[in-house]
Scaffold this active site. Structure first.
Site, PDB file in Angstrom:
ATOM      1  N   ASP A 226       0.844  -1.192   0.000  1.00  0.00           N
ATOM      2  CA  ASP A 226       0.000   0.000   0.000  1.00  0.00           C
ATOM      3  C   ASP A 226       0.881   1.245   0.000  1.00  0.00           C
ATOM      4  O   ASP A 226       2.110   1.151   0.088  1.00  0.00           O
ATOM      5  CB  ASP A 226      -0.949   0.005   1.208  1.00  0.00           C
ATOM      6  N   ASP A 246       3.235   1.779  -5.033  1.00  0.00           N
ATOM      7  CA  ASP A 246       2.141   2.355  -5.807  1.00  0.00           C
ATOM      8  C   ASP A 246       1.710   1.318  -6.833  1.00  0.00           C
ATOM      9  O   ASP A 246       2.473   0.949  -7.724  1.00  0.00           O
ATOM     10  CB  ASP A 246       2.620   3.629  -6.510  1.00  0.00           C
ATOM     11  N   LYS A 260      -9.365  -6.457  -2.484  1.00  0.00           N
ATOM     12  CA  LYS A 260     -10.693  -6.347  -1.905  1.00  0.00           C
ATOM     13  C   LYS A 260     -11.167  -4.906  -1.949  1.00  0.00           C
ATOM     14  O   LYS A 260     -10.550  -4.020  -1.360  1.00  0.00           O
ATOM     15  CB  LYS A 260     -10.701  -6.838  -0.450  1.00  0.00           C
ATOM     16  N   HIS A 264     -13.536  -0.587  -7.492  1.00  0.00           N
ATOM     17  CA  HIS A 264     -14.691   0.315  -7.538  1.00  0.00           C
ATOM     18  C   HIS A 264     -14.283   1.767  -7.265  1.00  0.00           C
ATOM     19  O   HIS A 264     -15.087   2.675  -7.466  1.00  0.00           O
ATOM     20  CB  HIS A 264     -15.790  -0.145  -6.587  1.00  0.00           C
TER      21      HIS A 264
END
Length: 359
Positions: A226, A246, A260, A264
């Site tokens: 992350d 990144d 997960k 979106h």
């Protein structure tokens, strides 16, 4: 005077009015739930043995006596909605008793693995709600600024990077979602993790999902990748390691990748870029390489009105930060554009699904 054949009857007109009022007052549901959460009503009832009279509840949460009738009205809304339950009084001169439901128990803080209080707090935060008040003007605006940025002057992610409290709110929300969902994923479709020796949880935040996977599959090397400011605040854990990075530039190699609720947040073009980096990080399919995605597939899942409404409502909700929820045809399009050959959708997570994606 009776209506003509083409005119609606009085009852049809009245029902149409009820429908419009019902939709227009929908925000009151959200605010009533938010109020109950902020007043700590679920925790208070749980701490009192699971049931309380209105007077007991008002006293415990510190309300002035003049607010007791208002509390009864708030709780009447929440019981009609099924968030709380009313145990009828033994006699007419006795108070009703409020109790918890399976829904309310998801908001009780001592239910660690199933506590959804943090993610509901983010969804109902004023920073998220406020932009929707100006949605009509945003639609008329020619620029491509997100609804969130139009309202606040910075993007959702910029706010997270600049404000520690807000960043913590987001991280707590993601951890609570992982704690809730991962037990169900491992129980309902844990086979997707069989045979994997190493797994990267891409944009995995503070590692809630990775820890659950590592605990269920101790032989598997689980790593979270992350952004630096996220990894810097992640708790240390011997079962999970953390790497700053990144995902648009590089994803560390592993047998499988886990994403997960990531895609979106991004449009199709950016999602294809992420998927191409994913494909570079995993071995071929015959060597066990795959990407495991947990996200919404609009139209999949239980064929019930509440599921369908929640999916399309969430799609409009996440539009605030330029996110998008996709139907299967849209997923297939970005999978193929990124160079993947096949996929499998398992609609076992209510409004969300597990997708196995193969190179």
């Amino acid at each position: 005077m009776a209506p003509t054949q083409d005119e609606p009857s009085s009852q049809e007109l009245l029902q149409a009015q009820v429908d419009l009022w019902h939709h227009a007052l929908g925000f009151v549901k959200s605010m009533a739930l938010k109020c109950a959460m902020e007043l700590q009503i679920p925790n208070t009832i749980q701490g009192h043995g699971g049931s309380m009279t209105p007077l007991e509840l008002a006293t415990k949460i510190g309300l002035h006596p003049c607010k007791l009738p208002r509390l009864r009205r708030l709780m009447r809304v929440l019981t009609v909605l099924g968030i709380f339950v009313i145990h009828e009084a033994a006699s007419e001169d006795k108070e009703v008793v409020y109790g918890l439901t399976p829904t309310t128990r998801l908001l009780v803080s001592d239910e660690v693995k199933s506590n959804l209080f943090p993610i509901l707090s983010l969804m109902l935060d004023s920073t998220i709600i406020f932009p929707f008040l100006g949605m009509h003007s945003w639609f008329l605006d020619e620029c491509s600024t997100s609804l969130f940025k139009k309202a606040h002057g910075i993007t959702f992610w910029e706010m997270a990077g600049q404000h520690e409290t807000y960043n913590q709110l987001i991280n707590n929300a993601m951890v609570s979602d992982s704690n809730f969902l991962m037990d169900i994923i491992l129980r309902e479709c844990g086979d997707v993790f069989l045979g994997i020796n190493s797994l990267i949880d891409v944009a995995g935040g503070h590692g809630g999902a990775a820890r659950a996977i590592a605990k269920a599959f101790p032989h598997m090397k689980c790593t979270v990748s992350d952004l630096p400011h996220v990894v810097a605040e992640a708790p240390t854990d011997g079962n999970v390691s953390f790497i700053s990075g990144d995902m648009f530039k590089y994803i560390p190699p592993a047998n499988a990748l886990f994403l997960k609720w990531i895609f979106h947040d991004w449009g199709d073009e950016d999602s294809v870029k992420i998927l191409k980096k994913c494909k570079e990080a995993i071995p071929p399919r015959d060597a066990g390489g795959k990407v495991i995605i947990v996200d919404m597939v609009v139209g999949s899942g239980p064929n019930e009105i509440v599921t369908r409404e929640t999916q399309v409502l969430y799609d409009l909700f996440i539009m605030c930060i330029e996110g998008i929820e996709r139907e299967e045809s849209k997923w297939k399009k970005i999978f193929m554009e990124a160079g993947f050959s096949d996929y499998k959708i398992m609609s076992v997570l209510g409004v969300r699904s597990v997708i196995e994606l193969y190179p």
